[in-house]
Design a protein around this motif. Structure first.
Motif, PDB file in Angstrom:
ATOM      1  N   GLU A   1      16.995  30.607  -1.033  1.00 31.36           N
ATOM      2  CA  GLU A   1      17.541  31.846  -0.474  1.00 31.36           C
ATOM      3  C   GLU A   1      16.435  32.875  -0.281  1.00 31.36           C
ATOM      4  OE1 GLU A   1      20.859  32.914  -3.095  1.00 31.36           O
ATOM      5  OE2 GLU A   1      20.994  30.773  -3.564  1.00 31.36           O
ATOM      6  N   ASP A   2      16.655  33.779   0.687  1.00 30.87           N
ATOM      7  CA  ASP A   2      15.607  34.713   1.087  1.00 30.87           C
ATOM      8  C   ASP A   2      15.075  35.579  -0.056  1.00 30.87           C
ATOM      9  OD1 ASP A   2      15.342  33.884   3.643  1.00 30.87           O
ATOM     10  OD2 ASP A   2      16.230  35.638   4.583  1.00 30.87           O
ATOM     11  N   GLU A   3      15.920  36.411  -0.619  1.00 32.28           N
ATOM     12  CA  GLU A   3      15.439  37.356  -1.624  1.00 32.28           C
ATOM     13  C   GLU A   3      15.479  36.795  -3.036  1.00 32.28           C
ATOM     14  OE1 GLU A   3      17.701  38.498   0.744  1.00 32.28           O
ATOM     15  OE2 GLU A   3      16.256  39.636   1.937  1.00 32.28           O
ATOM     16  N   THR A   4      16.456  35.960  -3.318  1.00 32.44           N
ATOM     17  CA  THR A   4      16.679  35.547  -4.703  1.00 32.44           C
ATOM     18  C   THR A   4      15.944  34.276  -5.094  1.00 32.44           C
ATOM     19  OG1 THR A   4      18.726  34.536  -3.902  1.00 32.44           O
ATOM     20  CG2 THR A   4      18.902  36.686  -4.950  1.00 32.44           C
ATOM     21  N   GLY A   5      15.286  33.617  -4.161  1.00 30.94           N
ATOM     22  CA  GLY A   5      14.510  32.438  -4.516  1.00 30.94           C
ATOM     23  C   GLY A   5      15.339  31.174  -4.495  1.00 30.94           C
ATOM     24  N   ILE A   6      15.458  30.508  -5.646  1.00 30.16           N
ATOM     25  CA  ILE A   6      16.103  29.200  -5.734  1.00 30.16           C
ATOM     26  C   ILE A   6      17.269  29.279  -6.721  1.00 30.16           C
ATOM     27  CG2 ILE A   6      15.762  26.771  -6.372  1.00 30.16           C
ATOM     28  CD1 ILE A   6      12.718  27.358  -5.738  1.00 30.16           C
ATOM     29  N   SER A   7      18.417  28.775  -6.293  1.00 29.22           N
ATOM     30  CA  SER A   7      19.595  28.739  -7.174  1.00 29.22           C
ATOM     31  C   SER A   7      20.043  27.303  -7.369  1.00 29.22           C
ATOM     32  CB  SER A   7      20.748  29.565  -6.582  1.00 29.22           C
ATOM     33  OG  SER A   7      20.393  30.925  -6.469  1.00 29.22           O
ATOM     34  N   ILE A   8      20.449  26.988  -8.592  1.00 32.61           N
ATOM     35  CA  ILE A   8      20.976  25.664  -8.929  1.00 32.61           C
ATOM     36  C   ILE A   8      22.453  25.822  -9.259  1.00 32.61           C
ATOM     37  CG2 ILE A   8      20.771  23.674 -10.469  1.00 32.61           C
ATOM     38  CD1 ILE A   8      17.828  24.596 -10.934  1.00 32.61           C
ATOM     39  N   TRP A   9      23.277  25.019  -8.614  1.00 34.02           N
ATOM     40  CA  TRP A   9      24.727  25.158  -8.705  1.00 34.02           C
ATOM     41  C   TRP A   9      25.355  23.903  -9.291  1.00 34.02           C
ATOM     42  CZ3 TRP A   9      26.705  29.819  -6.733  1.00 34.02           C
ATOM     43  CH2 TRP A   9      25.815  30.566  -5.935  1.00 34.02           C
ATOM     44  N   ASP A  10      26.338  24.107 -10.163  1.00 34.37           N
ATOM     45  CA  ASP A  10      27.240  23.038 -10.580  1.00 34.37           C
ATOM     46  C   ASP A  10      28.523  23.229  -9.789  1.00 34.37           C
ATOM     47  OD1 ASP A  10      29.138  21.394 -11.804  1.00 34.37           O
ATOM     48  OD2 ASP A  10      28.239  21.620 -13.786  1.00 34.37           O
ATOM     49  N   LEU A  11      28.809  22.301  -8.893  1.00 33.68           N
ATOM     50  CA  LEU A  11      29.911  22.481  -7.960  1.00 33.68           C
ATOM     51  C   LEU A  11      31.283  22.395  -8.629  1.00 33.68           C
ATOM     52  CD1 LEU A  11      28.489  20.522  -4.912  1.00 33.68           C
ATOM     53  CD2 LEU A  11      28.295  22.949  -5.473  1.00 33.68           C
ATOM     54  N   ARG A  12      31.325  22.032  -9.908  1.00 36.65           N
ATOM     55  CA  ARG A  12      32.586  22.054 -10.645  1.00 36.65           C
ATOM     56  C   ARG A  12      32.927  23.469 -11.114  1.00 36.65           C
ATOM     57  NH1 ARG A  12      30.578  17.372 -14.600  1.00 36.65           N
ATOM     58  NH2 ARG A  12      28.800  18.802 -14.446  1.00 36.65           N
ATOM     59  N   LYS A  13      31.931  24.355 -11.140  1.00 38.30           N
ATOM     60  CA  LYS A  13      32.134  25.767 -11.489  1.00 38.30           C
ATOM     61  C   LYS A  13      31.249  26.608 -10.571  1.00 38.30           C
ATOM     62  CE  LYS A  13      29.357  24.494 -15.546  1.00 38.30           C
ATOM     63  NZ  LYS A  13      29.183  24.583 -16.992  1.00 38.30           N
ATOM     64  N   PRO A  14      31.672  26.730  -9.302  1.00 34.23           N
ATOM     65  CA  PRO A  14      30.772  27.208  -8.257  1.00 34.23           C
ATOM     66  C   PRO A  14      30.679  28.722  -8.077  1.00 34.23           C
ATOM     67  CG  PRO A  14      32.847  26.521  -7.288  1.00 34.23           C
ATOM     68  CD  PRO A  14      32.964  26.270  -8.763  1.00 34.23           C
ATOM     69  N   LYS A  15      31.270  29.505  -8.946  1.00 35.18           N
ATOM     70  CA  LYS A  15      31.272  30.954  -8.726  1.00 35.18           C
ATOM     71  C   LYS A  15      29.882  31.562  -8.893  1.00 35.18           C
ATOM     72  CE  LYS A  15      36.132  31.847  -9.744  1.00 35.18           C
ATOM     73  NZ  LYS A  15      36.408  32.009  -8.304  1.00 35.18           N
ATOM     74  N   VAL A  16      29.108  31.077  -9.858  1.00 35.20           N
ATOM     75  CA  VAL A  16      27.749  31.584 -10.074  1.00 35.20           C
ATOM     76  C   VAL A  16      26.819  30.405 -10.326  1.00 35.20           C
ATOM     77  CG1 VAL A  16      28.452  33.835 -10.988  1.00 35.20           C
ATOM     78  CG2 VAL A  16      28.185  31.904 -12.546  1.00 35.20           C
ATOM     79  N   PRO A  17      25.536  30.531  -9.959  1.00 36.13           N
ATOM     80  CA  PRO A  17      24.594  29.437 -10.223  1.00 36.13           C
ATOM     81  C   PRO A  17      24.366  29.249 -11.713  1.00 36.13           C
ATOM     82  CG  PRO A  17      23.449  31.362  -9.346  1.00 36.13           C
ATOM     83  CD  PRO A  17      24.913  31.645  -9.233  1.00 36.13           C
ATOM     84  N   ILE A  18      24.076  28.002 -12.106  1.00 37.28           N
ATOM     85  CA  ILE A  18      23.826  27.736 -13.517  1.00 37.28           C
ATOM     86  C   ILE A  18      22.381  28.048 -13.894  1.00 37.28           C
ATOM     87  CG2 ILE A  18      25.658  26.029 -13.782  1.00 37.28           C
ATOM     88  CD1 ILE A  18      23.577  23.835 -13.409  1.00 37.28           C
TER      89      ILE A  18
END
Length: 357
Positions: A236-253
């Motif tokens: 992502e542009d400003e925030t860099g890199i996010s890692i997501w667990d798609l079983r709880k997708p509201k916020v990156p892990i």
């Protein structure tokens, strides 16, 4: 077959290779099980563009040009067929509009003076600007995905008959602008498509959106973790890199800082879990080790944790003088990756120093 590049000078461990023109696309030739090889294409508006098939020499000290082919237009996306090493796709621009095609490298290309690529078929059903072509990464599959700014198309592909037919097509909907995507290596019926500051998930059986995640900035790239289901990485542009667990997708892990400017590309390692590459417009490639306290990203192969007890950044490669857009792990030797800067410089590196023995 001509050797054109060798180990770089100035203390770098990488092997360099120069293209004639600017470029932004490089891919691992997954189906080549005999060599560690990559395919890359150039981005020149005025000149005839080129596709280079390159491999690492048996000594590992130089890059060898296996094939050099003319391509009629500037290449904006390139992907290698996972089950046939001579077949690949490109998305290209004529300067006026965008198109896409499937190409085949001639069988005797090493013995020909000026081998020509064979256009297997064109993907001509797009009314909007086409962004990318996706192959299912996990084996032989007779389907292709293409994504333009407004639609996702599922194609039935028969290379032997040189036919690609649209099996289904679906619009992303009003106010949704698609820019790219990736195919779930664990599920041939699922893809993730980037749409501004979100990622949409599509079920190819129904061609309907099944879910989405809201990111905090414009998403430039996305990749599934090939070793563990439900895990996805976004650049992502400003925030860099996010890692997501798609079983709880509201916020990156987990979030990684990315680059000092835009993070253009992100790639999960095909074998070493938690090992991630990113490339940016700050002329750098970063190697990360994502490790979760709950063990979500714990590696099956041990990575040398004392080297990086807290800081997830294992190493930053800075052998570049321009923005780095192209990034590809080798599936055959998963400790090797290739990167491509906009000035046409390919650098191949090994991350072995950061793996435990």
């Amino acid at each position: 077959m001509v050797s054109v590049a060798s180990a770089m000078q100035g203390g770098s461990s990488g092997i360099g290779y120069g293209l004639k023109y600017q470029a932004r696309c490089i891919a691992d030739v997954i189906a080549d099980t005999d060599h560690t090889s990559f395919i890359t294409g150039t981005l020149s508006l005025k000149d005839e563009n080129e596709v280079h098939l390159i491999r690492i020499s048996s000594s590992g000290s130089e890059l060898i040009c296996e094939g050099l082919f003319s391509h009629p237009n500037e290449i904006w996306d390139l992907a290698s067929c996972p089950f046939d090493q001579r077949i690949f796709s490109t998305v290209f621009s004529t300067g006026e509009n965008f198109g896409a095609a499937i190409w085949q490298i001639p069988e005797l290309y090493g013995e020909l003076n000026s081998p020509q690529l064979e256009r297997v078929t064109s993907l001509d059903e797009h009314a909007s600007k086409i962004n990318c072509v996706l192959w299912w990464p996990s084996g032989r599959h007779d389907k292709l995905i293409s994504i333009d700014e407004e639609n996702i198309l599922l194609w039935s592909l028969d290379c032997s008959r040189k036919i690609a037919q649209v099996q289904s097509k679906e619009s992303a909907g009003l106010l949704h602008y698609l820019s790219g995507g990736t195919w779930d290596p664990h599920d041939s019926n699922a893809i993730a498509a980037t749409s501004e500051s979100s990622v949409q998930f599509w079920d190819l059986r129904t061609m309907k959106k099944s879910d989405s995640i809201a990111c905090s900035a414009y998403v430039r790239n996305v990749d599934y973790n090939p070793k563990k289901k439900h895990l996805l990485v976004t650049a992502e542009d400003e925030t860099g890199i996010s890692i997501w667990d798609l079983r709880k997708p509201k916020v990156p892990i987990q979030q990684l800082p990315g680059h000092t400017h835009w993070t253009c590309a992100v790639r999960c390692n095909p074998e070493f879990e938690g090992l991630i590459l990113s490339a940016g417009t700050d002329s750098a490639v970063n190697l990360w080790l994502a490790s979760m306290t709950d063990g979500e990203l714990k590696s099956e192969r041990t990575i040398d944790s004392p080297r990086c007890p807290v800081d997830p950044l294992l190493h930053s490669y800075s052998d570049y003088e321009d923005s780095v857009y192209g990034l590809a792990w080798s599936s055959r030797e998963p400790w090797i990756f290739a990167s491509l800067s906009y000035d046409g410089r390919v650098v191949v590196e090994s991350v072995k120093p950061f793996l435990s023995r």
